[in-house]
Structures are given as C-alpha cells and as structure tokens.
Design a protein around this motif. Sequence first.
Motif: not given
Length: 323
Positions: A10-33
Amino acid sequence: MARRGVEVESPGMLTTVQAAARLGLRHLGVASGGPADPWAHALANRLVGNAAATAALEITLAGPRLRFAQAVRVALCGAEIEADADGVAVPCHRPVDLPAGARLALGACRDGARSYLAVAGGFALPEVLGSASTDLRGGFGGCHGRALRAGDRLPLDAPAAIQARRVRPAAWWIDPSPLSCAHPPGEPCTIRLLPGTDDAAEIAQAPWRVDARSNRQGLRLQGQELQVADARERVSEPVAPGTVQLPPDGQPIVLLADAQTHGGYPRIGHVPRADLPLLAQLRPGARLRFLPCTPADAARANAEQRQRMHRIALAIAARGARP
C-alpha cells in the motif's frame, strides 16, 4: 550487489523516491527537486552507510506498507512515524536490520510532515537529468515520475553481506534535530528571513498558519492580508526554494523543493537554506513566525548546519552503521 527489491503493498498518502537535487538546470525550466527536508534525507542515508544523496523514500503524513524480498538495513529519519516490521516496533533515527520477507508497515507521522526511509545500498533506479528524484509536475524520475502505487516493485542495491534473521534495531541512536529546527513544543516555529522588499517587515510582524493546500512546490500561509507596496504588474523573475512570494490575495507562499523556476508574484524575501528542513516539516495548521536576518546570519547558520552533519557522519562512520 543483489537486485531483488521491495514490493509496495500500500502506498501511503504521498510516497516518492527522492535523491539528489537537479542542479544547474533551472535556466532550462527544470526544477531542482530532491528531498523537501534534505537534512532528514541525508541523515537516514548516513545511518545505513549510504552517501547523503542516495535515493530514499520521502513519506508525507502517512506511510506505505512494504515487503522486502531480501534482508536489508533501513533507517527512518525526519518526522517521528509509527512503524513496525512483522509486529516488532521499528524506532526512528537508528539503523535497523530486517530479515528477508519482512513486512514494514509505516503509519502516521506524529510530529512533522515528512519522514524518510533509507535502505543500505539504495534504490536501483535510473537517473534522469542527473538524478533519480521524482519530479511530480514533470512526470519523470523516481518510479515512473509519480508517487508510489500498490503493486509497484522497486529494485534495491542492498549489500548481500546483510544476513538478518530477525528484526534488530541498533542499540544506539543519534539526535536528529538540525540547529535551525529547535523550538519549544507548542510554540510557533521561528523561520529566518532575508528581507527582499519593504513588505518583508510586515510579514515578520504577523503570525502565520500553514494552509492545507501546501505541497512540495510551496508552503501556503494563512494570516493577516498583506498589501504589496508596489502593486504594478511585474515581469516574471527567477525564483528558487526559499523564495517568499506574495500573490494578489495577500497570503504569502514560501517555495519548497519543487519550486518553479520563475514567477510573476512579488518576491518579498528569502528563507535561508538552513531553515528549509523546518519548513518541510510544518504540517497543515502549524504556526510560524518570521525573524529578519542578515546575509551574514544566513551564511553562519548554513555553515553550522553543514558542520554538524559532518560531525554526525563521522560519528556514524566510527560505529560502522551497524546495529
């Protein structure tokens, strides 16, 4: 390394995989996350012997039920969460060995909004744009770019050396609180704020509550309606996690890990990186207040937090991350 894995029952309310942030891509419209609470995420990984940015599960408010096909070492950090494996209580903030076939049931987060589950070796998921983190708005990374669902199977890189025959928590634990997150129970959380405009003085004088519509993109606040000193239409400007925006309704939004890359709302201040873990743990209805700070204050807080994590990592390494 074995790659057998874990099944999501069962997945819970909101469970996601998270690792490193995506750095250096915000100028391309990609969120760091990346993790909303990077402190708790790194701590959980360190406890099981992983690098700080190894892929782990971010659990929001209520957790999943998981079945492990192999013996694993896990750690839970962040919000205290109800957890048991095959009927044995699993404590937070320490490594715990689970035998093959163990079912780990994670319940409600008690004192915060997010808890993190790290597994020794990490989740063996492909990187997209340099990270395995889930981008919910973009629909990529993690497990098919979305929150976990019942029936999902996540491969693991768990070391074959772990041969647990029973649930075995470590006899030791670590104090999880980052320096910026300590506050008396029942009192409003104090969040440092780098003023961006004259409006920042007004936001610092008012009490605020967290709106239930908050998410990984931003923490919506409820309180006295603020008026923008300069109400002229604005061109979109760059924003980042920590930016405080003021929409037309006068209720501020503090951007979090999944912050968009630009926005047209006035930017009235910015929360230092050291206080982002605390923001990520505020539940709907939680109270907070802002305390203006200087760039020097923010730099000092960031440095102190990094130094404390380094000391904790050294202490864990000395124990070998073993129960």
